[in-house]
Enzyme design. Structure first.
Site, PDB file in Angstrom:
ATOM      1  CD  GLU A 143       0.857  -1.777   4.670  1.00 36.77           C
ATOM      2  OE1 GLU A 143       0.862  -1.051   3.673  1.00 36.77           O
ATOM      3  OE2 GLU A 143       1.203  -1.367   5.794  1.00 36.77           O
ATOM      4  N   GLY A 196      -0.251   4.574   5.865  1.00 33.71           N
ATOM      5  CA  GLY A 196      -1.501   4.549   5.096  1.00 33.71           C
ATOM      6  C   GLY A 196      -2.593   3.777   5.820  1.00 33.71           C
ATOM      7  CB  THR A 220      -0.872  -0.022   1.277  1.00 31.10           C
ATOM      8  OG1 THR A 220      -1.656  -1.217   1.259  1.00 31.10           O
ATOM      9  CG2 THR A 220      -1.791   1.188   1.368  1.00 31.10           C
ATOM     10  CB  SER A 225       2.701   7.469  -2.829  1.00 32.49           C
ATOM     11  OG  SER A 225       3.708   7.635  -1.847  1.00 32.49           O
TER      12      SER A 225
HETATM   13  C1  5RP Z   1       0.748   1.975   4.383  1.00 32.59           C
HETATM   14  C2  5RP Z   1       2.216   1.861   4.478  1.00 32.59           C
HETATM   15  C3  5RP Z   1       3.006   2.465   3.375  1.00 32.59           C
HETATM   16  O1  5RP Z   1       3.731   1.462   2.741  1.00 32.59           O
HETATM   17  C4  5RP Z   1       3.917   3.497   3.968  1.00 32.59           C
HETATM   18  O2  5RP Z   1       3.113   4.460   4.628  1.00 32.59           O
HETATM   19  C5  5RP Z   1       4.765   4.181   2.894  1.00 32.59           C
HETATM   20  O3  5RP Z   1       3.942   4.906   2.031  1.00 32.59           O
HETATM   21  P1  5RP Z   1       4.517   5.795   0.858  1.00 32.59           P
HETATM   22  O4  5RP Z   1       5.192   4.869  -0.094  1.00 32.59           O
HETATM   23  O5  5RP Z   1       3.295   6.468   0.291  1.00 32.59           O
HETATM   24  O6  5RP Z   1       5.480   6.786   1.451  1.00 32.59           O
HETATM   25  O7  5RP Z   1       2.781   1.290   5.391  1.00 32.59           O
HETATM   26  O8  5RP Z   1       0.100   1.482   5.510  1.00 32.59           O
END
Ligand code: 5RP
Length: 231
Positions: A110, A104, A28, A30
């Site tokens: 996850e 996220g 999950t 970006s």
């Molecule tokens: C979601 C996560 C994401 O992998 C983490 O927040 C990194 O996100 P991004 O790649 O948008 O910086 O753990 O729960």
């Protein structure tokens, strides 16, 4: 050239490591979204085939559906609770490759995917590498709503400063894909990630926490100039 370029480079490099026939946990965020898109493109072009995926959130589920990547649940007989590879992002990584995840809000699924995987690739831009976890980016904890007060008290007892994650563009708390709340925990002193992961898990009402100490992943760091480095 930007952080965005780094995220894209890391995600696409991870997608290139998916092989035909693999069962893949799709992370999950970006950065992970670029890995999903990369796998989708490779499946569509016929470069790889027979890949099946498990989505770790409603975000990754929608992305996989958009790209016609076949999805299964962890309990599906074809998955049988075991993945070949999980590709996911992270919020912080320490020098021992311990991770903080859950920015996220998807940490629970996850972690189930990551801990049920033969291998994990973590894709990040270079802003995610830190000396100590939990000092800047908080440790997210998924909590059963009815246990909010007792869990927050227990977290304070561990030296943490808990805060319920509040929603944007909706009043009230963030509600996870699993119907729970997220409590973000900051620490003033460096923590022992393994010990803290265990201690948080033991609090009644805690369903999962964002410390990942048991996966020892390959880490692909994307730089702002579009190059990657593997740790
Ligand atoms: C979601 C996560 C994401 O992998 C983490 O927040 C990194 O996100 P991004 O790649 O948008 O910086 O753990 O729960």
């Amino acid at each position: 050239m930007s952080i965005l370029e780094g995220k894209r480079a890391a995600g696409e490099a991870a997608a290139a490591r998916v092989k035909s026939g693999m069962k893949v946990g799709m992370g999950t965020g970006s950065t992970a979204v670029w890995a999903i898109r990369g796998v989708g493109d490779r499946l569509a072009s016929g470069e790889i085939h027979d890949v099946i995926a498990v989505a770790t959130s409603s975000q990754s589920e929608m992305e996989c559906q958009k790209l016609s990547i076949p999805l299964r649940s962890m309990n599906d007989p074809e998955i049988n609770g075991h993945l070949d590879l999980t590709i996911d992002g992270a919020d912080e990584i320490d020098p021992d490759r311990n991770l903080t995840k859950g920015g996220g809000g998807a940490l629970l699924i996850e972690k189930i995917a990551a801990y049920s995987s033969e291998a994990m690739i973590v894709v990040v831009d270079d802003s995610k590498l830190v000396e100590n976890l939990g000092l800047v980016f908080p440790i997210p904890v998924e909590v059963l709503p009815l246990a909010r007060v007792s869990v927050m008290r227990a977290i304070e007892g561990l030296g943490g400063r808990p805060e319920v994650r509040m929603a944007e563009r909706k009043m009230g708390a963030v509600i996870t894909d699993n119907g729970n709340i997220i409590v973000d925990v900051r620490f003033s002193e460096p923590i022992n990630p393994l010990e803290m992961e265990t201690r948080l898990s033991r609090i009644p009402g805690v369903l999962g926490n964002g410390l990942f100490t048991q996966v020892h992943p390959t880490i692909i760091v994307g730089q702002g100039d579009g190059t990657i480095e593997e740790i």
